[in-house]
Design a protein around this motif. Sequence first.
Motif, short mmCIF file in Angstrom:
data_model
loop_
_atom_site.label_atom_id
_atom_site.label_comp_id
_atom_site.label_asym_id
_atom_site.label_seq_id
_atom_site.Cartn_x
_atom_site.Cartn_y
_atom_site.Cartn_z
N PRO A 190 34.11 83.60 75.05
CA PRO A 190 33.17 82.71 74.37
C PRO A 190 33.90 81.54 73.71
O PRO A 190 34.92 81.72 73.05
CB PRO A 190 32.51 83.61 73.32
CG PRO A 190 33.49 84.72 73.10
CD PRO A 190 34.19 84.93 74.40
N VAL A 191 33.37 80.35 73.90
CA VAL A 191 33.96 79.16 73.30
C VAL A 191 33.68 79.17 71.79
O VAL A 191 32.58 79.50 71.35
CB VAL A 191 33.38 77.88 73.93
CG1 VAL A 191 33.91 76.62 73.23
CG2 VAL A 191 33.70 77.85 75.42
N GLN A 192 34.69 78.80 71.01
CA GLN A 192 34.54 78.74 69.55
C GLN A 192 34.64 77.29 69.09
O GLN A 192 35.30 76.46 69.73
CB GLN A 192 35.62 79.58 68.87
CG GLN A 192 35.58 81.05 69.29
CD GLN A 192 36.62 81.88 68.58
OE1 GLN A 192 36.57 82.05 67.35
NE2 GLN A 192 37.56 82.41 69.33
N HIS A 193 33.97 77.00 67.97
CA HIS A 193 33.94 75.61 67.49
C HIS A 193 35.27 75.25 66.83
O HIS A 193 35.93 76.09 66.21
CB HIS A 193 32.80 75.42 66.48
CG HIS A 193 32.51 73.98 66.21
ND1 HIS A 193 33.09 73.30 65.15
CD2 HIS A 193 31.73 73.09 66.86
CE1 HIS A 193 32.65 72.05 65.16
NE2 HIS A 193 31.83 71.90 66.19
N GLY A 215 29.85 79.59 71.59
CA GLY A 215 29.26 80.84 72.06
C GLY A 215 29.10 80.94 73.56
O GLY A 215 28.88 82.04 74.08
N LYS A 216 29.22 79.82 74.27
CA LYS A 216 29.08 79.87 75.72
C LYS A 216 30.32 80.50 76.35
O LYS A 216 31.45 80.13 76.00
CB LYS A 216 28.88 78.46 76.30
CG LYS A 216 27.52 77.86 75.99
CD LYS A 216 27.32 76.54 76.73
CE LYS A 216 25.91 75.99 76.50
NZ LYS A 216 25.69 74.71 77.23
N PRO A 217 30.14 81.45 77.25
CA PRO A 217 31.31 82.08 77.87
C PRO A 217 31.90 81.21 78.98
O PRO A 217 31.18 80.67 79.81
CB PRO A 217 30.75 83.39 78.44
CG PRO A 217 29.31 83.09 78.70
CD PRO A 217 28.88 82.08 77.68
N VAL A 218 33.21 81.06 78.97
CA VAL A 218 33.95 80.40 80.04
C VAL A 218 35.07 81.34 80.44
O VAL A 218 35.87 81.75 79.59
CB VAL A 218 34.53 79.04 79.58
CG1 VAL A 218 35.40 78.43 80.68
CG2 VAL A 218 33.42 78.08 79.18
N ASP A 239 36.31 74.09 71.24
CA ASP A 239 35.74 72.79 71.58
C ASP A 239 34.99 72.23 70.36
O ASP A 239 34.47 73.00 69.55
CB ASP A 239 34.79 72.92 72.77
CG ASP A 239 34.49 71.56 73.41
OD1 ASP A 239 35.23 71.20 74.37
OD2 ASP A 239 33.58 70.87 72.96
N ALA A 245 27.23 72.45 70.91
CA ALA A 245 26.44 73.04 71.99
C ALA A 245 27.26 74.00 72.84
O ALA A 245 26.71 74.85 73.55
CB ALA A 245 25.85 71.94 72.86
N MET A 246 28.60 73.86 72.78
CA MET A 246 29.47 74.74 73.58
C MET A 246 29.73 76.07 72.89
O MET A 246 30.13 77.05 73.54
CB MET A 246 30.81 74.04 73.84
CG MET A 246 30.74 72.89 74.82
SD MET A 246 30.44 73.47 76.51
CE MET A 246 31.94 74.40 76.83
N ALA A 262 38.02 74.00 81.24
CA ALA A 262 37.38 75.15 81.87
C ALA A 262 38.17 75.62 83.08
O ALA A 262 38.31 76.83 83.33
CB ALA A 262 35.95 74.79 82.28
#
Length: 253
Positions: free
Chosen positions: A140-143, A133-136, A126, A130-131, A106
């Motif tokens: 947005p974080v992708q699986h 779709g979360k924006p950093v 990541d 749970a990560m 991050a």
Amino acid sequence: MATGRTHRPATRSRGIPEATVARLPLYLRALTALSERSVPTVSSEELAAAAGVNSAKLRKDFSYLGSYGTRGVGYDVEYLVYQISRELGLTQDWPVVIVGIGNLGAALANYGGFASRGFRVAALIDADPAMAGKPVAGIPVQHSDDLEKIIQDNGVSIGVIATPAGAAQAVCDRLVAAGVTSILNFAPTVLSVPEGVDVRKVDLSIELQILAFHEQRKAGEGAASDGGVPTAAARTDSADQGPDGDMPAVMPA
């Protein structure tokens, strides 16, 4: 816009030594600072001091670029900034993926220096569902299940690994299989890669350990100069040296 996959720096084909390549970013950083202060020219001595090298080495490095400066004037700052940026491949867009979005990942994603130096963070990846779709840093974080598709869709050739050590090699293997040919590794482990793949390792703990060594040595030298009992670091300068004055290859347990 050009991508990293189809354009590679010309340093190897031009025969520039790796040691010179490693110093080019130091020169570029010093030159950029001069450019921001609107300094038009700089002597080899001034630039060498700003970059932390000696002037003879700097002049030799620049000779590989075909840049020799002007006697009595020095080097044109703006031209050198362009010339070194071009040689390093920084005059084009380099999409980068960061794999492992923990605290370190991050922090890297939030680092503003990437974009100003020709690197675009194309994706954050990541393994934690749970990560997703979360924006950093606004991205947005992708699986990690989609890693290969992300690399192909963005034309990525540079990957950054910021995962735990145990996951790093598997991530590395997937990156390489997907077409990544350059890896910046922050995981505390040594990666195995095939020929043609470049790896640069950044281990903060090793850097701190080296600093601790120097601090201990300075403390030992200070104690010796005060007439005290030298520390282990200071004693190795005499009793534990090899026959030619070098440190032995294997220290006693």
